[in-house]
Design an enzyme around this catalytic site. Structure first.
Site, PDB file in Angstrom:
ATOM      1  N   ARG A  93      -4.239 -13.233  10.306  1.00  0.00           N
ATOM      2  CA  ARG A  93      -4.040 -14.415  10.305  1.00  0.00           C
ATOM      3  C   ARG A  93      -2.548 -15.035   9.567  1.00  0.00           C
ATOM      4  O   ARG A  93      -2.025 -16.033   9.842  1.00  0.00           O
ATOM      5  CB  ARG A  93      -5.025 -15.257   9.404  1.00  0.00           C
ATOM      6  CG  ARG A  93      -6.377 -15.188   9.966  1.00  0.00           C
ATOM      7  CD  ARG A  93      -7.557 -15.572   8.913  1.00  0.00           C
ATOM      8  NE  ARG A  93      -7.300 -17.072   8.538  1.00  0.00           N
ATOM      9  CZ  ARG A  93      -8.207 -18.035   8.994  1.00  0.00           C
ATOM     10  NH1 ARG A  93      -9.133 -17.547   9.791  1.00  0.00           N
ATOM     11  NH2 ARG A  93      -8.147 -19.123   8.590  1.00  0.00           N
ATOM     12  N   GLU A 125      -3.915 -17.392   3.941  1.00  0.00           N
ATOM     13  CA  GLU A 125      -3.383 -16.171   4.167  1.00  0.00           C
ATOM     14  C   GLU A 125      -1.856 -16.352   4.530  1.00  0.00           C
ATOM     15  O   GLU A 125      -0.797 -15.245   4.264  1.00  0.00           O
ATOM     16  CB  GLU A 125      -3.978 -15.304   5.339  1.00  0.00           C
ATOM     17  CG  GLU A 125      -5.318 -14.955   4.811  1.00  0.00           C
ATOM     18  CD  GLU A 125      -6.498 -15.982   5.216  1.00  0.00           C
ATOM     19  OE1 GLU A 125      -7.502 -15.642   5.054  1.00  0.00           O
ATOM     20  OE2 GLU A 125      -6.074 -17.150   5.702  1.00  0.00           O
ATOM     21  N   LYS A 136     -24.121 -24.128  -5.060  1.00  0.00           N
ATOM     22  CA  LYS A 136     -24.416 -23.026  -4.383  1.00  0.00           C
ATOM     23  C   LYS A 136     -25.958 -22.413  -5.064  1.00  0.00           C
ATOM     24  O   LYS A 136     -25.860 -22.492  -6.202  1.00  0.00           O
ATOM     25  CB  LYS A 136     -23.313 -21.954  -4.930  1.00  0.00           C
ATOM     26  CG  LYS A 136     -21.979 -22.202  -3.992  1.00  0.00           C
ATOM     27  CD  LYS A 136     -20.911 -21.130  -4.305  1.00  0.00           C
ATOM     28  CE  LYS A 136     -19.667 -21.633  -3.465  1.00  0.00           C
ATOM     29  NZ  LYS A 136     -18.512 -20.844  -4.191  1.00  0.00           N
TER      30      LYS A 136
END
Length: 617
Positions: free
Chosen positions: A393, A365, A279
């Protein structure tokens, strides 16, 4: 050295470049990403990390004929730059500009709209099997991050995909967070290319056909192969799903990426390529702190992010984070749960102070909600910190595992309402309609920061599930009290007494409603709760006024205004009601204030709508 990027109008131009020029092109793409994000804000660290992978994919595959599905999609700025949208990058995430995520309506190269995680493998498998059914030879490539691989949906798709030997499916795991040794050196590169090559695949098939006549030898050979691969790869898990696993390889090394992709392109059946990226690659400040540079606002790249001189107003997220720590100190039963949104949901301090009571379950989730239900069954008091759009979700788990059992779980719904630059995929437009229809659920709508803290305390004190919805960013700037005092459950308040018209406000739109009410000489009520409604207050207000107006930063259809209509009907009270809120369409990205004004949800819009419907006093 002449710039290359201005000559690249689509991937066909990229594929005409000699391979030795791709390194220069990648550097120019990275500079373009940094320059534009520093001007508009947006996702930075993830995009800097996928530059070489993006270049390699478009160089090797015949896009858009070959389909690339980017999981989540917040790492697609290099993809947008190389697919004809470089000149529109200054409009990124701006109203009327290009989206920060892939959108099918924006480009033929955006083959699948994403923004929620872990959908790419399912979508790419569908595309691969559709091609097979139609007799086409195109490829489908899913690019998924290691975080998104924590979701059950990704493994459901892997489990399904592994049985289709004719599918031209390639899953690329973009691993930028796992603690594995960096795959450097010529030997690793050679092994990756060898294991992805036709010779290796053919030799393996011949060996199988010969050894199957002698089952013990076949099983021995299979074990030896797995052990040999295990020396250079982290695991053979993905091969157990039926994939041919390759990697890990350096995701910033074009001399490794391109030959490996070229080899994989020749193979049939489900392929799995594991690449390791960093990243923030190429921008030292983002490399050093990828979290801070994950989604920065505007900044000077030569200086980096700078803390504002004056402390801004506290955001609702910060108010929640402070309340969580304070309530945890008071009540040892409290546990905090997040599905991989520690920073975004304001749980950093809570994790530091209460590490044994903090649970980050990954991007999962559904698991987060049922996990909370299990904790609640044993006498704990779970608080699930989750974005409104992500709770969608886990709707089955909310109903089946929490609500039916009437368990005391608090849902802290961040990002309720419009969210600005992230657009329709992240807007919390539907939580009031989908929550208020569930028995045992309650839904609180604080009007400001101080009320948010109080209603969180109210929710925590209940012995059934309660959601507290609050928007992204700051409100009017009310300073929460240090106490943990609660507000009365299910009760609203009259904030302004007027005549003829009563405006019933749910949430932070109370304040533009008060401004409009002043101009209209209307009564303004802070309803506070979408469920249970304060029906006594509603009847009192309805009987004392000619007409009612409901206003909410949520979907009108089935929302709080609909709850008011239902309650009036049940009570036999007939009054004209004007419902204001989010219309029956998806609201795209842009400045939240301008979006609300465009929808008539600012003070001027409210006043105009009321006068148009009911006339002036």
């Amino acid at each position: 050295m002449a710039p290359l990027l201005p000559t690249i109008h689509d991937p066909a131009d990229l594929r005409r470049l000699p391979r030795e020029q791709l390194r220069q092109l990648a550097d120019e793409v990275r500079a373009c990403v940094l320059d534009n994000v520093s001007r508009t804000g947006g996702h930075l660290s993830s995009n800097l990390g996928t530059v070489e992978l993006t270049v390699a994919l478009h160089y090797v595959f015949d896009t858009p004929e070959d389909r690339i599905v980017w999981d989540v999609g917040h790492q697609t700025y290099p993809h947008k730059i190389l697919t004809g949208r470089r000149e529109r990058m200054p409009t990124l995430r701006q109203q009327g500009g290009i989206s920060g995520f892939p959108q099918r309506t924006e480009s033929a190269y955006d083959t699948f709209g994403t923004a929620h995680s872990s959908t790419s493998i399912s979508a790419a498998l569908g595309m691969a099997l559709a091609a097979h059914q139609k007799g086409e030879t195109r490829h489908a490539i899913a690019v998924i991050g290691d975080g998104a691989m924590t979701a059950g949906m990704a493994f459901e798709a892997l489990n399904n995909a592994g049985v289709y030997d004719d599918a031209r499916l390639l899953v690329i795991l973009n691993d930028n967070d796992m603690s594995i040794s960096p795959p450097v050196g010529a030997l690793n590169r050679y092994l990756a290319q060898l294991m992805s090559g036709q010779f290796y695949a053919a030799a393996k098939e011949v060996g199988k056909s010969v050894l199957k006549a002698a089952p013990p030898l076949f099983q021995l050979a299979k074990r030896l192969e797995e052990q040999a691969k295990g020396m250079v790869v982290p695991a053979t898990l993905f091969e157990k799903f039926g994939f041919n696993y390759i990697g890990p390889i350096d995701g910033h090394d074009l001399d490794s990426l391109i030959p490996t992709l070229e080899n994989l392109k020749q193979l049939k059946g489900p392929q799995f390529l594991h690449v390791v990226t960093r990243k923030g690659q190429g921008y030292k400040l983002a490399e050093a702190d990828p979290v801070a540079y994950h989604g920065p606002g505007k900044f000077d790249p030569s200086i980096g992010l700078v803390k504002p001189a004056a402390a801004p107003k506290k955001t609702f997220t910060q108010v929640f984070g402070q309340w969580l720590c304070d309530m945890a100190a008071k009540d040892g039963r409290l546990v905090g749960i997040t599905p991989a949104m520690r920073e975004g949901s304001g749980l950093v301090e809570f994790e530091q102070k209460f590490p044994d009571r903090y649970y980050d379950v990954g991007i999962a989730e559904q698991h987060a909600v049922t996990f909370a239900a299990g904790l609640a069954c044993e006498g704990l008091k779970p608080v699930v910190a989750i974005y409104s759009t992500f709770l969608q979700r886990a709707y089955d788990q909310l109903i089946h595992d929490v609500a039916i059992q009437n368990l005391p779980v608090v849902f802290a719904l961040d990002r309720a309402g419009l969210v600005g630059a992230d657009g329709a995929t992240h807007a919390g437009a539907y939580d009031i309609p989908f929550l208020r229809c569930v028995p045992n659920m309650a839904v609180a709508c604080p009007a400001d920061e101080a009320e948010c803290r109080q209603l969180l305390s109210t929710a925590f004190a209940q012995n059934h599930p309660v959601a507290v919805r609050y928007p992204r960013g700051a409100g009017v700037g009310t300073v929460p009290a240090l106490s943990l005092d609660a507000l009365p459950y299910g009760k609203g308040e009259v904030r302004r007494q007027g005549h003829r018209i009563a405006i019933l406000a749910f949430g932070t739109l109370l304040y533009p409603a008060l401004e409009a009410g002043q101009a209209l000489d209307a009564t303004v009520v802070n309803m506070r709760w979408a469920k249970p409604l304060d029906e006594a207050l509603l009847r009192e207000v309805a009987e004392g006024h000619e007409a009612l107006v409901t206003i909410e930063e949520g979907a009108i259809m089935g929302g709080a205004g609909s709850a008011v209509l239902e309650a009036l009907q049940a009570a036999g009270i007939q009054r004209p009601v004007l419902q204001l809120g989010l219309p029956d369409r998806f609201i795209e990205h842009g400045d939240p204030g301008r979006l609300l004004a465009g929808l008539g949800l600012d003070a001027a819009g409210i006043r105009s709508a009321v006068e148009a419907r009911f006339g002036t006093a």
